[in-house]
Design a protein around this motif. Structure first.
Motif, PDB file in Angstrom:
ATOM      1  N   GLY A 242       0.723  -1.167   0.077  1.00  0.00           N
ATOM      2  CA  GLY A 242       0.022   0.037   0.087  1.00  0.00           C
ATOM      3  C   GLY A 242       0.882   1.206   0.103  1.00  0.00           C
ATOM      4  O   GLY A 242       0.613   2.039  -0.662  1.00  0.00           O
ATOM      5  N   LEU A 247      -1.958   3.687  -1.320  1.00  0.00           N
ATOM      6  CA  LEU A 247      -3.071   3.038  -0.726  1.00  0.00           C
ATOM      7  C   LEU A 247      -2.899   3.101   0.663  1.00  0.00           C
ATOM      8  O   LEU A 247      -1.900   2.592   1.348  1.00  0.00           O
ATOM      9  N   GLU A 251      -7.713  -0.297   1.521  1.00  0.00           N
ATOM     10  CA  GLU A 251      -7.713   0.116  -0.192  1.00  0.00           C
ATOM     11  C   GLU A 251      -6.915  -1.019  -0.677  1.00  0.00           C
ATOM     12  O   GLU A 251      -7.047  -1.529  -1.782  1.00  0.00           O
ATOM     13  N   THR A 252      -5.799  -1.352  -0.118  1.00  0.00           N
ATOM     14  CA  THR A 252      -4.777  -2.321  -0.786  1.00  0.00           C
ATOM     15  C   THR A 252      -5.307  -3.558  -0.757  1.00  0.00           C
ATOM     16  O   THR A 252      -5.619  -4.444  -1.821  1.00  0.00           O
ATOM     17  N   ARG A 255      -8.186  -3.926  -3.430  1.00  0.00           N
ATOM     18  CA  ARG A 255      -7.454  -3.959  -4.740  1.00  0.00           C
ATOM     19  C   ARG A 255      -6.814  -5.167  -4.814  1.00  0.00           C
ATOM     20  O   ARG A 255      -7.110  -5.911  -6.265  1.00  0.00           O
TER      21      ARG A 255
END
Length: 497
Positions: A242, A247, A251-252, A255
């Motif tokens: 991240g 990120l 969020e990581t 993804r």
């Protein structure tokens, strides 16, 4: 910079992984459940999902290597740690282009076992030698033998479109694996892995006691990594990834899930991540299509083309019964089982009332990687050119340059040789589906149902583009309608031919 921990990329030996302190996602509770159950098991999983490491883990367990399991779940479950004679056969590394190549490989493995467990001149055939080895291993140790076979189907997959050679391989392997039934009294445990399950009538017809756990819920996460395991085991790596890509931790994870999660090996089971892709994205700190970089089997494309399968079904998803994808039958001219079991489709839904499964791409890595891989086989556009054109398509529509977009689209069709196309609407629709789905990496796109027209909708920040493609030469009338949010009615429309 903090030193990253040791990631087991390419490590397929449990002993090496544990002795050299590589990260390990603990699956030993499930392994203990398996070894405490029935005798003969079969597991089908896609390539690069840890099948070889699983086989090696079984080997270490049945050799009584208690020290390798220190700190793992099985340490608190197992109390006896007995040692058994283990026969480990790995069919993965060889090239099987002739009947003799397969026979030589099996004979070489048998010879190594005979050096340890003895031989008998009366045992001439491969199956007779295998049977004798199992019996002598039991007689010399007083312990039943353990047989571990990794990638049992590798020869069959290499000959899948060569029916005479495939028949030879079936005959050889059916007799060889059939020994496992006749040697039942001398066997403590048998585990076979493979990518696909060939129909019961071929290789496994004699193994009616085989426990196929490929779609059983208790074993659905045996290979692959759950979200909880991802966060618990790789928290440091997630944070580093991240930070490298700007990120947050959450969020990581999101993804990673969109790219590498989503494999469901049973309708009610938790999804799992592709372990090979996860390890590589942590190692490089870059999001990419790692699974596809190891090579997609070309036999899948050959099967698709040979069966005239509608590619739009792969894009939109397909509803089928379990029998339509659980076993591969060459005579059925159905590539779906091979596509599913190879990991390119997975279970995304199940209607219990009518017992229909919905199969779709598991994640973005597979969706875009597979379609990129297909383009050169349905056009003469290369892999590198595909990526270039898709990026240009996206930029042209964002800029509102429809003329440039359409000219570029023509390039995709101009180079299609006659031998690649049957000149039907479906062939061209399939290419449109591939192109617009690939654009979904960059802009919001939708394609119509595979059972309807090959329409596509592309949404950019400033515009919505609606495409409809026809091949039949009929009069085409275009009607554009704008709906007003203020009046909640049709504001204006335009029509042209």
């Amino acid at each position: 910079m903090e030193q990253m921990r040791k990631l087991p990329i390419g490590i397929q030996t449990f002993e090496k992984l544990r002795e050299e302190s590589y990260l390990y996602v603990d699956k030993t509770a499930i392994i203990y459940q398996i070894v405490s159950g029935s005798i003969l098991y079969f597991l089908s999983r896609p390539r690069r999902f840890g099948k070889s490491l699983l086989i090696s883990t079984f080997e270490a367990y049945f050799e009584g290597r208690k020290e390798l399991f220190e700190g793992l779940a099985i340490e608190k479950l197992e109390t006896r740690w007995e040692q058994y004679p283990v026969l480990h056969l790995d069919l993965n590394a060889e090239k099987y282009d002739t009947k003799e190549a397969l026979e030589h490989m099996l004979s070489r493995s048998l010879s190594l076992w005979e050096e340890r467990w003895g031989s008998d001149v009366a045992e001439i055939s491969l199956s007779a030698r295998f049977s004798g080895i199992i019996r002598r291993a039991y007689e010399r140790t007083g312990k039943q033998a353990v047989v571990l076979i990794d990638e049992y189907d590798k020869p069959l997959l290499q000959a899948i479109l060569n029916e005479p050679l495939l028949d030879e391989y079936r005959r050889i392997l059916k007799a060889f694996y059939g020994v496992l039934k006749s040697s039942d009294r001398y066997l403590r445990f048998v585990f076979l892995t493979g990518v696909t399950k060939f129909a019961q009538a071929s290789v496994f017809s004699d193994l009616n006691q085989l426990n196929d756990i490929s779609m059983k819920p208790a074993y659905a996460t045996l290979c692959g990594i759950t979200k909880e395991e991802l966060v618990d085991t790789f928290g440091i790596e997630i944070e580093a990834l991240g930070n490298k890509n700007g990120l947050t931790f959450d969020e990581t994870v999101h993804r990673l899930a969109s790219l590498y999660d989503g494999y469901h090996f049973e309708e009610s089971a938790e999804g799992v991540f592709n372990p090979f892709s996860l390890l590589n994205v942590f190692d490089s700190c870059k999001f990419d299509n790692y699974w596809f970089q190891t090579g997609t089997p070309t036999y899948l494309v050959d099967l698709l083309k040979q069966s005239d399968y509608d590619l739009r079904l792969l894009v939109a998803g397909v509803e089928v019964t379990a029998s339509a994808f659980s076993e591969y039958r060459a005579e059925a001219n159905n590539p779906l089982p091979m596509i599913y079991q190879s990991g390119y489709l997975t279970i995304k839904g199940y209607d219990r009332e009518v017992r229909l499964y919905t199969l779709r791409f598991p994640n973005d890595e597979v969706r875009y990687g597979f379609l990129n891989f297909l383009v050169p086989f349905y056009t003469r556009v290369t892999d590198d050119e595909t990526g270039f054109h898709i990026a240009k398509f996206m930029r042209e529509l964002r800029a509102g340059d429809v003329d440039a977009f359409m000219e570029r689209l023509k390039l995709f069709f101009a180079g299609i040789p006659y031998d690649l196309s049957d000149n039907t609407e479906r062939h061209y629709q399939a290419i449109f589906y591939i192109v617009f789905t690939l654009m979904g990496q960059f802009v919001e796109t939708e394609v119509r149902s595979a059972r309807s027209r090959a329409d596509a909708v592309v949404k950019t920040r400033d515009a919505i583009y609606v495409f409809e493609f026809k091949l039949d030469g009929k009069r085409l009338v275009k009607v554009g309608v704008n709906f007003s949010k203020e009046t909640r009615n049709v504001d204006r429309y335009i029509m042209e031919e």
